[in-house]
Enzyme design. Sequence first.
Site, mmCIF file in Angstrom:
data_model
loop_
_atom_site.group_PDB
_atom_site.id
_atom_site.type_symbol
_atom_site.label_atom_id
_atom_site.label_comp_id
_atom_site.label_asym_id
_atom_site.label_seq_id
_atom_site.Cartn_x
_atom_site.Cartn_y
_atom_site.Cartn_z
ATOM 1 N N ARG A 1 0.857 -1.195 0.000
ATOM 2 C CA ARG A 1 0.000 0.000 0.000
ATOM 3 C C ARG A 1 0.892 1.243 0.000
ATOM 4 N NH1 ARG A 1 -2.265 0.678 6.222
ATOM 5 N NH2 ARG A 1 -0.361 1.629 7.014
ATOM 6 N N ASP B 1 5.817 -7.431 0.154
ATOM 7 C CA ASP B 1 5.382 -6.892 1.456
ATOM 8 C C ASP B 1 5.291 -8.091 2.410
ATOM 9 O OD1 ASP B 1 3.856 -5.439 3.586
ATOM 10 O OD2 ASP B 1 3.636 -3.924 2.032
ATOM 11 N N VAL C 1 11.275 -7.666 5.571
ATOM 12 C CA VAL C 1 12.611 -7.099 5.344
ATOM 13 C C VAL C 1 13.573 -7.352 6.494
ATOM 14 C CG1 VAL C 1 11.822 -5.306 3.752
ATOM 15 C CG2 VAL C 1 11.949 -4.794 6.208
ATOM 16 N N ASN D 1 11.697 0.655 0.821
ATOM 17 C CA ASN D 1 10.584 1.537 1.191
ATOM 18 C C ASN D 1 9.881 1.128 2.482
ATOM 19 O OD1 ASN D 1 8.106 3.351 0.560
ATOM 20 N ND2 ASN D 1 7.255 1.270 0.677
ATOM 21 N N TYR E 1 11.613 7.222 15.343
ATOM 22 C CA TYR E 1 11.472 7.278 13.883
ATOM 23 C C TYR E 1 12.577 8.155 13.287
ATOM 24 C CZ TYR E 1 9.297 8.029 9.312
ATOM 25 O OH TYR E 1 9.061 8.091 7.963
ATOM 26 N N LYS F 1 15.670 7.212 10.665
ATOM 27 C CA LYS F 1 15.871 7.855 9.355
ATOM 28 C C LYS F 1 17.246 8.526 9.281
ATOM 29 C CE LYS F 1 12.039 6.435 7.548
ATOM 30 N NZ LYS F 1 12.011 5.464 6.441
ATOM 31 N N THR G 1 -0.721 8.861 3.701
ATOM 32 C CA THR G 1 -0.880 7.407 3.565
ATOM 33 C C THR G 1 -1.409 6.833 4.883
ATOM 34 O OG1 THR G 1 1.293 6.852 4.443
ATOM 35 C CG2 THR G 1 1.175 7.311 2.073
#
Length: 267
Positions: A14, A35, A55, A82, A147, A151, A182
């Site tokens: 998605r 996914d 992943v 991603n 988070y 990153k 999203t």
Amino acid sequence: MSAVRSVLVTGAGRGIGEATARRFADAGYLVGAYDLQPCAWAEGDARIVTGALDVTAPAAWEEALAELTARSGGALDVLVNNAGLLYGTPFMDASYERDSALVDVNVKGVLYGCRAAHPYLAGASAPTVVNVCSASAIYGQAEMAVYSATKFAVRGITEALDLEWGPEGIRVCSVWPLYVGTGMLEGVDTAGMRNMGVRLTEGDVAGEILDLAEQTRREPSGVLGRIRGVLGREVHRPVGRQAAAMYLASQLVPSRIIRLTNQRLTS
Ligand SMILES: NC(=O)c1ccc[n+]([C@@H]2O[C@H](COP(=O)([O-])OP(=O)(O)OC[C@H]3O[C@@H](n4cnc5c(N)ncnc54)[C@H](O)[C@@H]3O)[C@@H](O)[C@H]2O)c1
């Protein structure tokens, strides 16, 4: 050298991953859309191979890459790391388990993907890794400490591998969107998000990812390409005007001012 250009996109069920997989398929690539579960939206589309790829599991990477490259002539042209997780709450409202989940998916997932894909990228022409980073790699974000930290790690991985793999002709770069509308943002209500708004769509990010891969293709190869790679290749691409302004400011403005600006934006 691959018979057909191929791309593997993680977290393609998605959001940005799905939009990216669709964009590459429309551009003529053979797409591996992976996914945690096979992507229902891709079933029956001959341009797309779909399957389960967690992943955080190295063996799953090996399997997915073998499956996809069996269809592409043995090489992988583009890897899009991603898949990602977010929690946006005050740090102490979360838990050890949630901290670990973010580090596992957002950091280890990217490391494992790069490690597993390298042999396949090395056999491609104009190979490119695009890591989906974030504007929260510019300055640590309140209510998104973990988070942001993950990153920043993606930023580091990208910069290091671009230097390390550049001489082999493998480009490693990243995209840095701010908030994108999203499912990831469902239930997230941080001050930063309220102040800055959600102005990007998944299509905006997908377009930049495809453009980076195609940009590598247009670059000169051989010695000229290597010189270009060392001198001026774009490594990080902010997505949208807000992220571009923040990124530029972070390059030009003293960090105390950046801290003050972030304090205002996130409180
Ligand atoms: N949405 C935003 O505001 C925003 C902003 C900047 C960067 N990003 C980054 O963009 C990427 C995609 O985010 P999105 O907004 O499309 O999120 P999303 O939640 O809509 O999609 C993420 C996908 O990753 C998958 N995923 C989660 N754990 C996985 C695992 N272990 N293995 C494989 N897949 C897994 C999920 O199943 C999901 O389909 C993430 O890396 C995210 O950090 C998002």
